[in-house]
Scaffold this motif. Structure first.
Motif: not given
Length: 385
Positions: A117-126
Motif C-alpha cells: 500500500g505504501a508504494l501505491l500511495q507514493r505512486s498515486f501522489e507522485e
C-alpha cells in the motif's frame, strides 16, 4: 463489412469516419487523461464507478529483492479500493491476440505479491504532483471518511486477495481475445476480466467521438458473489524473527529501536505484502498520523525506512512537514531525497536503507529525537483515533 460512420446532428449533419489511433502512446495518453471512457458498472453501494489513475507505466517486480521487471500500461483504482490493471494495444499489434493475456496475468500475479500500500500511495501522489493536481481534489474522489493510509491499506488487501479488474483495451478486440476473457471470467472468482473495444471517429477539425464496447461484462455479472478474503498482516513477531537473523548487529539495533519507539509512543500496523513491513502511527495534534514504514526485503542491502511526507503534509500542513524534515539527521542517502521534497512541497516518500543509518553516527537516535519533537510540539492523544 466496412465500418460505417457515425453522424452528428447540429446545424448540419456531419459524418464522422472511423479513424485508427496513430500510435500506442497516443492511445495510452488518452486513457490516462480521460479514464471516464473505462467507467462502467457501479461500486458496491450502487454509486457509479469512477476510476482514478494511480500510475502510468507502473513498475512490476518479480521478486522481493529485484527492481521492476515489467511495466503495466496503467494502474487505476476506484473508491472501493479495487485496483484496475489496464493494458493497451492497437489492433495492428499482433500481441493483442494471445501474448497480451500472458503479460496481464504476469502483472496481476506479481502486483498482488509486490505492490504494498505504501508504494501505491507514493505512486498515486507522485502522479498527482506530475499532473499538477492537488491531493485534496484527487483524494476527494476516493477517500470518503477514511484516511489515505486506511484507503491504501484496503487496496493492498484487495490485491493480496486477488480482488481486482483486468482490462484489455484496443481499438479492435479479436474474437480470440473475447473467448479468453470469457473463459477467465468463468475460472476466476475474485478477479473480473474485461476487453474494451474503443473505436475512434473523427470529423472536421478537432472533433472526435469515442465509442467503447465492453466484452466480458455478462460473464462477470454471472459470477456468484463471494465475500472478501482477509490478507494476513505482518506482526511484530514476524519483524523480530527476520531481524534476529541479520548478521549485522548495528542493523538489528536500529530496526529494533525504531519498532520499540513506535510501540511505546504510537502504534504499529502491519502490511500485507509478501515481505514483512510495518507502518508507525504517532499521535500529533489530536490525530494518529502515519510517519514511517519499515520494509524488510529478502535482500538485506535493501531494507529501508520510508517517511510518509504526503500524509504528514496532509494531516499537519506543509510547515510542520518542513520542520520535521529539517529535524531529521543528515544521512547522505536520505538528504538527497529530502532536498527533492523541498522542491515538490513535501508530498512523497523519501527513504533511506538501514545500512545508511548504521553507517552514520547518531542517525538512529536523531530520527527518534525528531519523532519526539514532532509529537511534543502538538497536542497528544493516546491510542488510535
Amino acid at each position: 463489412m466496412t465500418d460505417q460512420p457515425v453522424f452528428v446532428l447540429g446545424g448540419d449533419l456531419q459524418a464522422l469516419e472511423p479513424a485508427a489511433f496513430e500510435t500506442e502512446a497516443e492511445f495510452q495518453e488518452l486513457l490516462a487523461r480521460h479514464p471516464r471512457v473505462l467507467d462502467f458498472g457501479s461500486l458496491a453501494d450502487g454509486r457509479p464507478l469512477r476510476l482514478v489513475l494511480v500510475a502510468r507505466e507502473m513498475g512490476v517486480p518479480t521478486a522481493m529483492e529485484s527492481g521492476s521487471a515489467y511495466w503495466l500500461d496503467h494502474l487505476f483504482v476506484d473508491a472501493d479500493g479495487v485496483p484496475t490493471l489496464v493494458e493497451v494495444k492497437r489492433a495492428t499489434d499482433t500481441r493483442i491476440r494471445r501474448e497480451v493475456v500472458g503479460q496481464m496475468l504476469d502483472y496481476a500475479a506479481n502486483g498482488a505479491r509486490y505492490w504494498p500500500g505504501a508504494l501505491l500511495q507514493r505512486s498515486f501522489e507522485e502522479t498527482c504532483a506530475a499532473d499538477g493536481r492537488s491531493l485534496e481534489e484527487a483524494y476527494g474522489e476516493i477517500l470518503g471518511d477514511r484516511s489515505p493510509e486506511e484507503f491504501w491499506s484496503t487496496v493492498e488487501e484487495r490485491l493480496a486477495a486477488g480482488q481486482m479488474r483486468l482490462m484489455f483495451v484496443a481499438d479492435r478486440i479479436p474474437l480470440e481475445l473475447r473467448a479468453i476473457v470469457e473463459f477467465l471470467n468463468g475460472q476466476m472468482r475474485q478477479t473480473d476480466v474485461y476487453a474494451i473495444e474503443l473505436t475512434q471517429y473523427r470529423g472536421d477539425g478537432e472533433l472526435r467521438v469515442l465509442v467503447p464496447r465492453i466484452h466480458g461484462e455478462i460473464a462477470t455479472a454471472a459470477k456468484s458473489p463471494s465475500g472478501p478474503r482477509t490478507a494476513q498482516r505482518t506482526t511484530r513477531a514476524d519483524m523480530d524473527e527476520v531481524i534476529r537473523a541479520w548478521p549485522a548487529r548495528d542493523a538489528r539495533r536500529t530496526a529494533t529501536a525504531l519498532l520499540d519507539h513506535a510501540a511505546a509512543r504510537g502504534r504499529l500496523e502491519g502490511g500485507t505484502a509478501m515481505y514483512p513491513s510495518m507502518s508507525a502511527y504517532y499521535p500529533v495534534v489530536g490525530r494518529q498520523v502515519p510517519i514511517w514504514t519499515l520494509s524488510l526485503y529478502a535482500n538485506p542491502a535493501k531494507e529501508e525506512i520510508a517517511f510518509s511526507f504526503g500524509s504528514i503534509t496532509h494531516h499537519l500542513g506543509r510547515d510542520r512537514a518542513a520542520a520535521f524534515a529539517e529535524s531529521l539527521p543528515t544521512v547522505p542517502e536520505l538528504e538527497k531525497k529530502l532536498e527533492a521534497q523541498r522542491e515538490k512541497g513535501y508530498k512523497g516518500w523519501p527513504s533511506a536503507p538501514l545500512w545508511a543509518l548504521t553507517a552514520t553516527p547518531g542517525a538512529t537516535e536523531g530520527i527518534l529525537s525528531a519523532l519526539d519533537r514532532l509529537m511534543d510540539k502538538g497536542e497528544q492523544t493516546p491510542g488510535p483515533e
